[in-house]
Design a protein around this motif. Structure first.
Motif, PDB file in Angstrom:
ATOM      1  N   ARG A  43       0.825  -1.211   0.000  1.00 26.84           N
ATOM      2  CA  ARG A  43       0.000   0.000   0.000  1.00 26.84           C
ATOM      3  C   ARG A  43       0.859   1.260   0.000  1.00 26.84           C
ATOM      4  O   ARG A  43       0.537   2.235  -0.693  1.00 26.84           O
ATOM      5  CB  ARG A  43      -0.924  -0.003   1.217  1.00 26.84           C
ATOM      6  N   GLU A  44       1.917   1.258   0.781  1.00 35.87           N
ATOM      7  CA  GLU A  44       2.798   2.417   0.869  1.00 35.87           C
ATOM      8  C   GLU A  44       4.247   1.928   0.832  1.00 35.87           C
ATOM      9  O   GLU A  44       4.876   1.739   1.874  1.00 35.87           O
ATOM     10  CB  GLU A  44       2.539   3.207   2.155  1.00 35.87           C
ATOM     11  N   PRO A  45       4.786   1.700  -0.360  1.00 35.27           N
ATOM     12  CA  PRO A  45       6.157   1.187  -0.455  1.00 35.27           C
ATOM     13  C   PRO A  45       7.160   2.131   0.202  1.00 35.27           C
ATOM     14  O   PRO A  45       7.088   3.344   0.064  1.00 35.27           O
ATOM     15  CB  PRO A  45       6.395   1.092  -1.965  1.00 35.27           C
ATOM     16  N   GLY A  46       8.065   1.541   0.936  1.00 35.43           N
ATOM     17  CA  GLY A  46       9.118   2.285   1.609  1.00 35.43           C
ATOM     18  C   GLY A  46      10.200   1.336   2.058  1.00 35.43           C
ATOM     19  O   GLY A  46       9.966   0.127   2.211  1.00 35.43           O
ATOM     20  N   LEU A  47      11.383   1.868   2.281  1.00 33.88           N
ATOM     21  CA  LEU A  47      12.514   1.011   2.621  1.00 33.88           C
ATOM     22  C   LEU A  47      12.304   0.291   3.944  1.00 33.88           C
ATOM     23  O   LEU A  47      12.596  -0.903   4.070  1.00 33.88           O
ATOM     24  CB  LEU A  47      13.790   1.853   2.682  1.00 33.88           C
ATOM     25  N   GLY A  48      11.781   0.991   4.949  1.00 26.73           N
ATOM     26  CA  GLY A  48      11.560   0.357   6.239  1.00 26.73           C
ATOM     27  C   GLY A  48      10.531  -0.751   6.154  1.00 26.73           C
ATOM     28  O   GLY A  48      10.728  -1.834   6.714  1.00 26.73           O
ATOM     29  N   ARG A  49       9.434  -0.489   5.469  1.00 22.87           N
ATOM     30  CA  ARG A  49       8.396  -1.519   5.336  1.00 22.87           C
ATOM     31  C   ARG A  49       8.882  -2.694   4.489  1.00 22.87           C
ATOM     32  O   ARG A  49       8.536  -3.847   4.752  1.00 22.87           O
ATOM     33  CB  ARG A  49       7.143  -0.903   4.733  1.00 22.87           C
ATOM     34  N   LEU A  50       9.681  -2.409   3.469  1.00 18.70           N
ATOM     35  CA  LEU A  50      10.268  -3.488   2.674  1.00 18.70           C
ATOM     36  C   LEU A  50      11.152  -4.372   3.539  1.00 18.70           C
ATOM     37  O   LEU A  50      11.107  -5.614   3.446  1.00 18.70           O
ATOM     38  CB  LEU A  50      11.074  -2.894   1.525  1.00 18.70           C
ATOM     39  N   THR A  51      11.947  -3.755   4.400  1.00 16.49           N
ATOM     40  CA  THR A  51      12.848  -4.527   5.256  1.00 16.49           C
ATOM     41  C   THR A  51      12.068  -5.429   6.210  1.00 16.49           C
ATOM     42  O   THR A  51      12.371  -6.621   6.347  1.00 16.49           O
ATOM     43  CB  THR A  51      13.751  -3.575   6.048  1.00 16.49           C
ATOM     44  N   LEU A  66      10.093  -6.632  -5.857  1.00 22.35           N
ATOM     45  CA  LEU A  66      11.136  -6.205  -4.942  1.00 22.35           C
ATOM     46  C   LEU A  66      10.995  -6.894  -3.582  1.00 22.35           C
ATOM     47  O   LEU A  66      11.990  -7.292  -2.963  1.00 22.35           O
ATOM     48  CB  LEU A  66      11.080  -4.688  -4.777  1.00 22.35           C
ATOM     49  N   LEU A  67       9.761  -7.068  -3.119  1.00 21.17           N
ATOM     50  CA  LEU A  67       9.541  -7.726  -1.834  1.00 21.17           C
ATOM     51  C   LEU A  67       9.947  -9.197  -1.898  1.00 21.17           C
ATOM     52  O   LEU A  67      10.603  -9.720  -0.991  1.00 21.17           O
ATOM     53  CB  LEU A  67       8.079  -7.597  -1.417  1.00 21.17           C
ATOM     54  N   ILE A  68       9.544  -9.878  -2.963  1.00 22.13           N
ATOM     55  CA  ILE A  68       9.912 -11.290  -3.098  1.00 22.13           C
ATOM     56  C   ILE A  68      11.426 -11.436  -3.190  1.00 22.13           C
ATOM     57  O   ILE A  68      12.024 -12.359  -2.601  1.00 22.13           O
ATOM     58  CB  ILE A  68       9.209 -11.892  -4.319  1.00 22.13           C
ATOM     59  N   LEU A  69      12.064 -10.524  -3.927  1.00 22.23           N
ATOM     60  CA  LEU A  69      13.521 -10.560  -4.023  1.00 22.23           C
ATOM     61  C   LEU A  69      14.165 -10.327  -2.663  1.00 22.23           C
ATOM     62  O   LEU A  69      15.112 -11.029  -2.282  1.00 22.23           O
ATOM     63  CB  LEU A  69      13.997  -9.502  -5.023  1.00 22.23           C
ATOM     64  N   ALA A  70      13.653  -9.346  -1.911  1.00 27.26           N
ATOM     65  CA  ALA A  70      14.216  -9.070  -0.585  1.00 27.26           C
ATOM     66  C   ALA A  70      14.072 -10.274   0.331  1.00 27.26           C
ATOM     67  O   ALA A  70      15.021 -10.650   1.035  1.00 27.26           O
ATOM     68  CB  ALA A  70      13.524  -7.848   0.021  1.00 27.26           C
ATOM     69  N   GLY A  71      12.883 -10.901   0.336  1.00 23.38           N
ATOM     70  CA  GLY A  71      12.692 -12.093   1.175  1.00 23.38           C
ATOM     71  C   GLY A  71      13.636 -13.213   0.780  1.00 23.38           C
ATOM     72  O   GLY A  71      14.208 -13.903   1.637  1.00 23.38           O
ATOM     73  N   GLY A  72      13.823 -13.420  -0.533  1.00 29.24           N
ATOM     74  CA  GLY A  72      14.721 -14.467  -0.991  1.00 29.24           C
ATOM     75  C   GLY A  72      16.170 -14.207  -0.630  1.00 29.24           C
ATOM     76  O   GLY A  72      16.898 -15.124  -0.218  1.00 29.24           O
ATOM     77  N   LEU A  73      16.620 -12.931  -0.767  1.00 23.35           N
ATOM     78  CA  LEU A  73      18.001 -12.600  -0.432  1.00 23.35           C
ATOM     79  C   LEU A  73      18.249 -12.747   1.066  1.00 23.35           C
ATOM     80  O   LEU A  73      19.298 -13.247   1.489  1.00 23.35           O
ATOM     81  CB  LEU A  73      18.322 -11.177  -0.885  1.00 23.35           C
ATOM     82  N   LEU A  77      22.606  -6.736   6.236  1.00 21.69           N
ATOM     83  CA  LEU A  77      23.359  -5.533   6.600  1.00 21.69           C
ATOM     84  C   LEU A  77      23.025  -4.369   5.672  1.00 21.69           C
ATOM     85  O   LEU A  77      22.917  -3.217   6.109  1.00 21.69           O
ATOM     86  CB  LEU A  77      24.858  -5.829   6.555  1.00 21.69           C
ATOM     87  N   GLY A  78      22.849  -4.652   4.383  1.00 19.32           N
ATOM     88  CA  GLY A  78      22.535  -3.590   3.439  1.00 19.32           C
ATOM     89  C   GLY A  78      21.209  -2.930   3.730  1.00 19.32           C
ATOM     90  O   GLY A  78      21.100  -1.697   3.746  1.00 19.32           O
ATOM     91  N   LEU A  79      20.173  -3.731   3.972  1.00 16.39           N
ATOM     92  CA  LEU A  79      18.861  -3.156   4.266  1.00 16.39           C
ATOM     93  C   LEU A  79      18.862  -2.399   5.590  1.00 16.39           C
ATOM     94  O   LEU A  79      18.300  -1.302   5.701  1.00 16.39           O
ATOM     95  CB  LEU A  79      17.805  -4.263   4.286  1.00 16.39           C
ATOM     96  N   LEU A  80      19.487  -2.975   6.600  1.00 18.16           N
ATOM     97  CA  LEU A  80      19.521  -2.292   7.901  1.00 18.16           C
ATOM     98  C   LEU A  80      20.324  -0.998   7.817  1.00 18.16           C
ATOM     99  O   LEU A  80      19.938   0.036   8.386  1.00 18.16           O
ATOM    100  CB  LEU A  80      20.118  -3.223   8.950  1.00 18.16           C
ATOM    101  N   ALA A  81      21.449  -1.036   7.094  1.00 16.74           N
ATOM    102  CA  ALA A  81      22.245   0.178   6.951  1.00 16.74           C
ATOM    103  C   ALA A  81      21.484   1.241   6.166  1.00 16.74           C
ATOM    104  O   ALA A  81      21.541   2.436   6.492  1.00 16.74           O
ATOM    105  CB  ALA A  81      23.566  -0.154   6.254  1.00 16.74           C
ATOM    106  N   ALA A  82      20.757   0.824   5.124  1.00 21.92           N
ATOM    107  CA  ALA A  82      19.984   1.784   4.343  1.00 21.92           C
ATOM    108  C   ALA A  82      18.877   2.413   5.181  1.00 21.92           C
ATOM    109  O   ALA A  82      18.627   3.624   5.098  1.00 21.92           O
ATOM    110  CB  ALA A  82      19.405   1.099   3.111  1.00 21.92           C
ATOM    111  N   CYS A  83      18.211   1.587   6.000  1.00 20.93           N
ATOM    112  CA  CYS A  83      17.162   2.134   6.883  1.00 20.93           C
ATOM    113  C   CYS A  83      17.756   3.120   7.878  1.00 20.93           C
ATOM    114  O   CYS A  83      17.184   4.201   8.132  1.00 20.93           O
ATOM    115  CB  CYS A  83      16.452   0.998   7.618  1.00 20.93           C
ATOM    116  N   LEU A  84      18.912   2.775   8.443  1.00 20.48           N
ATOM    117  CA  LEU A  84      19.545   3.656   9.412  1.00 20.48           C
ATOM    118  C   LEU A  84      19.993   4.952   8.749  1.00 20.48           C
ATOM    119  O   LEU A  84      19.809   6.049   9.305  1.00 20.48           O
ATOM    120  CB  LEU A  84      20.735   2.943  10.052  1.00 20.48           C
ATOM    121  N   ALA A  85      20.565   4.843   7.555  1.00 18.93           N
ATOM    122  CA  ALA A  85      21.018   6.044   6.853  1.00 18.93           C
ATOM    123  C   ALA A  85      19.841   6.951   6.518  1.00 18.93           C
ATOM    124  O   ALA A  85      19.939   8.180   6.654  1.00 18.93           O
ATOM    125  CB  ALA A  85      21.768   5.647   5.580  1.00 18.93           C
TER     126      ALA A  85
END
Length: 777
Positions: free
Chosen positions: A155-163, A210-217, A758-766
């Motif tokens: 509904r509202e794509p965003g880096l935090g919600r994706l993570t 993007l969500l399916i890719l994130a879950g798979g990675l 680490l990439g997703l967490l670092a991106a959220c923190l940044a």
């Protein structure tokens, strides 16, 4: 949250007020052994790459169902085995309830309706009874939370919600259920396609991908070893017939509404073996996958009423069609649908057991009940639909109860026609179950219709609906979860003590167990289920014997080597009397009947009997050493090696059938030399060899991809020996042979997973830090 915890505590009061632990089915056979092994290795600061306790050894990370990366595994480092498992299982139910509640609230279902849906899913028959197989319970209970977070992201794509959504999808995989992970991603696709607030199609497709890719990675540490393992082995189903074992029998569809009318909630706490084999066969097994699929008559009434009130909406038909498709797949061999999917979708073929799809059916109906609440009992709803549906559901249930109670319509006609020689007690018990279940279902349906009259008092109405549903599920499903004394996990069986007396301290010992399914004699002072647990442990069946540090020549986990499986299943008698001892198995547990059947073909050095359980422990007289020197007899391929190993007479004990690309020198008659095995973890085998002539060092462990060998530090090829095990050619003289194992795909999976996390967490923190910086004028 407090109410959810209270409802879960009330439902599982037996577990919370007792020191007994969950121990049914695979909870004992593989959950406890795998976690015990993981904890023992990790507490020693070792990574468990190789599992020596099943089928002559197999990859531990490569087997999906071990769930070795799930965060709940860490409980086993700080709590006793039984306590950690109990905490793991009990936390699944508040998670399922809370996740379903949040998912329903995201669709604007009133709080009471969302709680009703959460209660329906959390205490449905499948989740309660799958406490006999915790990895599937963990995956199923995580699914609603994962879908809720996925919906928020779509509904509202965003880096935090994706993570967050990707983490929960990965958690489904880490639970140990590959099929649930695939179906969770399929549900994400469905949400992206049907959710009206997901935006234009380009954004829907991009966000979903993007969500399916994130879950798979994020799940790569589990997915990549499993993928490599699948490519090199034959895990899961190897045929459509095997894939469709544990299909949901059509007769059990009545359980969705009536309750577990085939089960015995007092004695066996489930469907008895005789009922399974005669009425609802499970592909040759003497038990069903779960003993109940009950969802509650109130949930069925609300789901049907909601559909009736929404019949003009196309989404209602799409969702109903998807639910019916899942139900058809769950029925497996009763319909051709599962076979079509098996043939047309290649990645589906390793999956097996259609009844494993029932949690999706349960979640779908729970969600339909919540949406039905919103459509019928919410503001501006259609309460009459609930009244009419309640009455229409109650009438056939009441008619069934009357017909069976007064004239035995079901038992004397339908049941006897299919089971002519049914024992009297079984007939009486099944008849009574049907009368009780149908009567209760009719009363519950009428109560739903009556509660509509409290529409002016929505709080009271909501509380009574939730109480009605919780009470229905507790009445039907609570008696079916099984507990056993924790002492069974803590007390080694008598045969374990006998084996330890006969072997050197620290020596690896492999045991074969000839029992198929545990059908124990009733032990005085123990219940039927506890007798079954004791029998399974005492028979040293895989993989429970790993609790005592004993290895198994039998297979139970799906990652067994195809070469080991070939020898195991070609000739059962030959395996237990000739092949198992040749492959380094020293002991065998069997029943008196099997000992008589094996007869003189079984060479026994000694035998010890357990008269209480009717079991015998035999020490093979002709067991080959675990690691030894042998004379190579070269053959061209696996087929020729299998022909030699399955011939009426085995080669001499000092001869190994080796699949050689080039001929190996044959040593002259006489002694071959000595070996000295250095202590070490199972992934690193170091052997000092004093060979009097060129030969092969045979290691009686399964040949699996991922093993590497060196001779005096120089890499050497690992050869197939005796079809199933490993060998390394050694020249004459003193040498050091080292074998090292690393699960294929594990290193890549750990690297990819770590970078993704680490990439997703670092991106959220940044992004958060950037948002806090004051903007320049």
């Amino acid at each position: 949250m407090a109410l959810a915890g209270l409802l879960c505590a009330a439902f599982f009061f037996r577990a919370l007020t007792s020191s007994d632990v969950f121990m049914a089915g695979d909870t004992l056979r593989d959950f406890y052994p795998m976690r015990h092994y993981w904890a023992s290795r990790v507490s020693a600061f070792e990574f468990p790459d190789w599992l020596p306790y099943d089928g002559l050894g197999q990859s531990f990370p490569g087997i999906f169902i071990t769930g070795m990366f799930h965060p709940m595994m860490w409980l086993h480092l700080v709590l006793p085995l039984g306590t950690a498992a109990k905490v793991t299982l009990l936390t699944c139910f508040p998670l399922a309830l809370g996740g379903t509640y949040a998912l329903m609230r995201a669709f604007q279902v009133p709080r009471a309706g969302a709680l009703f849906a959460g209660v329906t899913f959390a205490f449905c028959g499948y989740l309660v009874c799958i406490t006999n197989n915790p990895k599937y319970l963990q995956a199923a209970s995580t699914l609603p939370v994962a879908l809720w977070l996925a919906l928020r992201y779509l509904r509202e794509p965003g880096l935090g919600r994706l993570t967050l959504a990707g983490m929960l999808l990965a958690l489904v995989a880490f639970a140990g259920d590959a099929q649930a992970f695939v179906m969770a991603n399929a549900c994400v696709v469905g949400l992206a396609a049907l959710e009206p607030l997901a935006g234009p199609w380009r954004r829907r497709v991009g966000a979903c991908a993007l969500l399916i890719l994130a879950g798979g990675l994020l799940a790569a540490p589990q997915l990549l070893p499993a993928a490599a393992f699948t490519a090199a082995s034959e895990p899961g189903a190897r045929s459509l017939g095997e894939a469709q074992r544990f299909s949901l029998h059509p007769l059990r569809l009545w359980e969705l509404l009536l309750g577990p009318f085939l089960a015995d909630p007092v004695g066996t706490q489930g469907i008895p073996n005789i009922v399974v084999t005669r009425l609802v066969p499970s592909g040759g097994f003497g038990r069903v996958w779960v003993d109940s699929v009950y969802l509650g008559a109130p949930a069925c009434v609300l789901a049907l009423a909601g559909f009736a009130a929404s019949v003009r909406g196309w989404r209602a038909w799409v969702l109903a069609g998807a639910w019916m498709l899942l139900l058809a797949l769950s029925l497996g061999e009763a319909l051709p649908v599962y076979g079509w999917v098996y043939q047309l979708v290649p990645f589906w073929r390793p999956f097996r057991y259609p009844e494993k799809l029932v949690p999706l059916v349960s979640l779908g109906l729970a969600a339909a009940a919540g949406l039905g609440w919103k459509r019928c009992l919410g503001p501006g709803g259609s309460p009459r639909a609930v009244i009419w549906t309640g009455v229409l559901v109650a009438l056939p249930c009441a008619a069934l109860a009357l017909a069976e109670g007064l004239g035995g319509a079901w038992s004397q006609h339908w049941l006897r026609a299919r089971w002519p020689d049914i024992p009297g007690p079984a007939l009486q018990g099944l008849s009574g179950n049907v009368v009780t279940a149908a009567t209760v279902a009719a009363a519950l349906a009428l109560a739903c219709a009556a509660l509509v009259l409290l529409r002016e008092r929505p709080s009271l109405q909501g509380a009574l609906f939730v109480a009605l549903q919780w009470g229905a599920l507790a009445w039907a499903n609570e008696p079916l979860y099984q507990l056993s004394p924790v002492e069974l996990l803590q007390t080694p069986p008598s045969f374990v003590q006998r084996i330890r007396e006969r072997v050197s301290p620290g020596e690896s010992v492999r045991v074969a167990s000839s029992l198929r399914e545990a059908r124990p004699p009733r032990v005085p002072g123990l219940s039927f289920n506890d007798s079954q647990r004791l029998y399974l442990l005492s028979s040293l069946a895989p993989d429970a014997l790993a609790l005592w540090g004993l290895e198994s020549a039998n297979e139970y986990l799906p990652g067994v080597s195809p070469r080991v499986r070939q020898l195991l299943h070609t000739d059962r008698t030959r395996w237990f009397t000739a092949l198992a001892p040749r492959l380094g198995t020293r002991f065998l547990v069997l029943t008196a009947l099997e000992r008589q059947a094996f007869g003189e073909r079984l060479a026994a050095r000694s035998a010890v009997e357990d008269p209480l359980l009717g079991l015998t422990l035999v020490e093979y007289a002709d067991a080959a050493p675990r690691i030894h020197l042998a004379r190579p007899e070269c053959v061209a391929d696996r087929a020729e090696a299998a022909r030699r190993m399955l011939a009426p007479t085995l080669p001499p004990p000092d001869v190994a059938i080796v699949e050689c690309a080039e001929a190996l020198p044959r040593p002259p008659p006489g002694p071959l030399g000595q070996v000295h095995v250095a202590p070490g973890p199972p992934e690193h085998v170091t052997v000092g060899v004093e060979a009097l002539a060129p030969g092969v060092l045979v290691v009686n462990d399964a040949f699996q991809p991922g093993w590497r060998a060196t001779v005096d530090g120089v890499e050497a090829p690992i050869l197939h020996a005796n079809v199933a095990v490993r060998a390394v050619a050694v020249p004459a003289g003193r040498h050091v042979v080292a074998l090292h194992y690393r699960t294929p795909g594990l290193t890549a999976g750990l690297v990819v997973g770590a970078l993704a996390w680490l990439g997703l967490l670092a991106a959220c923190l940044a992004r958060r830090l950037a948002a806090r910086r004051p903007r320049a004028a």
